[in-house]
Motif scaffolding. Structure first.
Motif, PDB file in Angstrom:
ATOM      1  N   PHE A  83      86.831  85.243 122.687  1.00 22.98           N
ATOM      2  CA  PHE A  83      87.321  84.028 122.299  1.00 22.98           C
ATOM      3  C   PHE A  83      88.569  84.112 121.626  1.00 22.98           C
ATOM      4  N   ASP A  84      89.734  83.441 122.152  1.00 25.68           N
ATOM      5  CA  ASP A  84      91.073  83.662 121.817  1.00 25.68           C
ATOM      6  C   ASP A  84      91.642  82.162 121.464  1.00 25.68           C
ATOM      7  N   PRO A 137      90.046  84.951 107.702  1.00 24.10           N
ATOM      8  CA  PRO A 137      88.567  84.371 107.773  1.00 24.10           C
ATOM      9  C   PRO A 137      88.336  83.449 106.600  1.00 24.10           C
ATOM     10  N   PRO A 138      87.565  82.124 106.991  1.00 25.15           N
ATOM     11  CA  PRO A 138      86.953  81.883 108.276  1.00 25.15           C
ATOM     12  C   PRO A 138      88.255  81.092 109.021  1.00 25.15           C
ATOM     13  N   ALA A 139      89.596  80.920 108.722  1.00 25.97           N
ATOM     14  CA  ALA A 139      90.469  80.304 109.394  1.00 25.97           C
ATOM     15  C   ALA A 139      90.820  80.940 110.605  1.00 25.97           C
ATOM     16  N   LEU A 140      91.340  80.185 111.691  1.00 23.58           N
ATOM     17  CA  LEU A 140      91.646  80.819 112.846  1.00 23.58           C
ATOM     18  C   LEU A 140      93.187  80.627 113.117  1.00 23.58           C
ATOM     19  N   VAL A 141      93.945  81.673 113.444  1.00 25.59           N
ATOM     20  CA  VAL A 141      95.291  81.534 113.551  1.00 25.59           C
ATOM     21  C   VAL A 141      95.725  82.169 115.075  1.00 25.59           C
ATOM     22  N   TYR A 142      96.825  81.825 115.251  1.00 26.03           N
ATOM     23  CA  TYR A 142      97.457  82.080 116.659  1.00 26.03           C
ATOM     24  C   TYR A 142      97.465  83.650 116.865  1.00 26.03           C
ATOM     25  N   GLY A 143      96.718  84.187 117.680  1.00 21.05           N
ATOM     26  CA  GLY A 143      96.612  85.703 117.829  1.00 21.05           C
ATOM     27  C   GLY A 143      95.437  86.347 117.130  1.00 21.05           C
ATOM     28  N   ASP A 144      94.321  85.546 116.744  1.00 16.61           N
ATOM     29  CA  ASP A 144      93.000  86.055 116.243  1.00 16.61           C
ATOM     30  C   ASP A 144      92.140  85.988 117.565  1.00 16.61           C
ATOM     31  N   GLU A 145      91.467  86.918 117.479  1.00 16.32           N
ATOM     32  CA  GLU A 145      90.230  86.964 118.629  1.00 16.32           C
ATOM     33  C   GLU A 145      88.960  87.257 117.954  1.00 16.32           C
ATOM     34  N   PHE A 146      87.689  86.613 118.425  1.00 12.58           N
ATOM     35  CA  PHE A 146      86.479  87.024 117.803  1.00 12.58           C
ATOM     36  C   PHE A 146      85.578  87.037 119.048  1.00 12.58           C
ATOM     37  N   TYR A 147      84.495  87.465 118.818  1.00 13.75           N
ATOM     38  CA  TYR A 147      83.175  87.844 119.941  1.00 13.75           C
ATOM     39  C   TYR A 147      81.998  87.254 119.972  1.00 13.75           C
ATOM     40  N   GLN A 148      81.477  86.800 120.509  1.00 13.80           N
ATOM     41  CA  GLN A 148      80.137  86.495 120.836  1.00 13.80           C
ATOM     42  C   GLN A 148      79.272  87.082 122.022  1.00 13.80           C
ATOM     43  N   SER A 149      77.870  87.261 121.916  1.00 16.37           N
ATOM     44  CA  SER A 149      77.087  87.786 122.828  1.00 16.37           C
ATOM     45  C   SER A 149      76.623  86.541 123.599  1.00 16.37           C
ATOM     46  N   ALA A 150      76.497  86.769 124.959  1.00 13.83           N
ATOM     47  CA  ALA A 150      76.162  86.106 126.280  1.00 13.83           C
ATOM     48  C   ALA A 150      75.781  86.855 127.449  1.00 13.83           C
ATOM     49  N   PHE A 151      74.459  86.835 127.950  1.00 16.98           N
ATOM     50  CA  PHE A 151      74.106  87.590 128.851  1.00 16.98           C
ATOM     51  C   PHE A 151      73.727  89.190 128.397  1.00 16.98           C
ATOM     52  N   GLY A 152      73.600  89.158 127.276  1.00 17.07           N
ATOM     53  CA  GLY A 152      73.623  90.817 126.745  1.00 17.07           C
ATOM     54  C   GLY A 152      75.218  91.585 126.774  1.00 17.07           C
ATOM     55  N   THR A 195      83.776  87.786 111.432  1.00 15.43           N
ATOM     56  CA  THR A 195      84.963  87.409 111.064  1.00 15.43           C
ATOM     57  C   THR A 195      85.955  88.528 110.601  1.00 15.43           C
ATOM     58  N   SER A 196      85.268  89.790 110.606  1.00 14.97           N
ATOM     59  CA  SER A 196      86.069  90.655 110.228  1.00 14.97           C
ATOM     60  C   SER A 196      87.351  91.080 110.884  1.00 14.97           C
ATOM     61  N   GLY A 197      87.503  90.448 111.986  1.00 16.69           N
ATOM     62  CA  GLY A 197      88.823  90.997 113.046  1.00 16.69           C
ATOM     63  C   GLY A 197      89.872  89.868 112.840  1.00 16.69           C
TER      64      GLY A 197
END
Length: 244
Positions: free
Chosen positions: A63-64, A43-58, A37-39
């Motif tokens: 996520f926006d 955090p941990p609230a989400l506001v319009y303009g946030d973006e975060f990331y997860q791993s999939a298929f390596g 949530t450092s970006g």
């Protein structure tokens, strides 16, 4: 020579079938455990303009969260990355791990950072209430997939209160929607009241997501099979010509 070519083509088919089985379908589950949530702005609230990331298929999946409300704007609260109950809303109770909540008519867009296509086979979803009476089908989750300028949208009913008066996550199998791969998928909700369901107009189309199961099917081996069989046939002809 013809029999040799047929035998080599069949051998190539057997080899590629074996390779296809070994390669298989790529599968991954996005659980939001953990989330960096450092970006995020707050955090941990989400506001319009946030973006975060997860791993999939390596790979990296972005996520926006955003708002499509007529009154929505950059910096508005649109959700949270959370676990446990909500402070001022009626949230699902059957998930002790992280999930993403979307409130105030927000939507969630997601895709692969490198443009890798994917399908959504299933996910866990729940309605999030405001404290008002909850209908038996309080909302519909909409998934809109986009690829190459074309889109496909599917709708899935979210469940109401259980016998104890609680909302719960339930698993949604996406059916035909999950047969298609997309560049980007948008998740949003229609809230249902007074015999009508509306999105982006009530500030109450709210939902939670978790355990998004995504897949990628490698390109079919058929073209490679034809190519390998052709090379094998040409090799056989070349050897026969040399021997002659």
């Amino acid at each position: 020579m013809k029999k040799v070519g047929i035998r080599l083509a069949l051998a190539a088919a057997t080899l590629l079938t074996s390779l296809g089985v070994q390669a298989g379908v790529l599968r991954s589950t996005v659980t939001f455990d953990p989330v960096d949530t450092s970006g995020l702005f707050f955090p941990p609230a989400l506001v319009y303009g946030d973006e975060f990331y997860q791993s999939a298929f390596g790979r990296t999946m972005w996520f926006d969260p955003a708002s499509n409300s007529p009154q929505g704007g950059f910096g508005d609260l649109v959700g949270a990355i959370q676990n446990g109950p909500c402070a001022d809303l009626v949230c699902p109770v059957n998930n002790a791990t992280n999930y993403v909540s979307l409130v105030n008519d927000a939507f969630l867009a997601f895709g692969m950072a490198d443009g890798f296509t994917f399908s959504v086979k299933s996910l866990d979803a729940s309605f999030i209430g405001t404290g008002d009476p909850v209908a038996a089908t309080p909302a519909y989750l909409a998934l809109q997939g986009v690829r190459g300028g074309q889109s496909l949208t599917a709708y899935y009913a979210l469940t109401g209160l259980d016998g104890n008066g609680n909302l719960n996550f339930s698993t949604i199998n996406t059916g035909v929607f999950g047969d298609y791969e997309f560049d980007t998928v948008y998740a949003f909700a229609y809230v249902c009241k007074d015999s009508s369901c509306q999105a982006f107009s009530t500030n109450q189309a709210q939902f939670a997501l978790d355990n998004i199961n995504v897949e990628h099917v490698p390109e079919p081996a058929s073209l490679a099979l034809v190519g390998m069989a052709g090379l094998a046939w040409m090799g056989a002809r070349r050897r026969r010509a040399t021997a002659a």
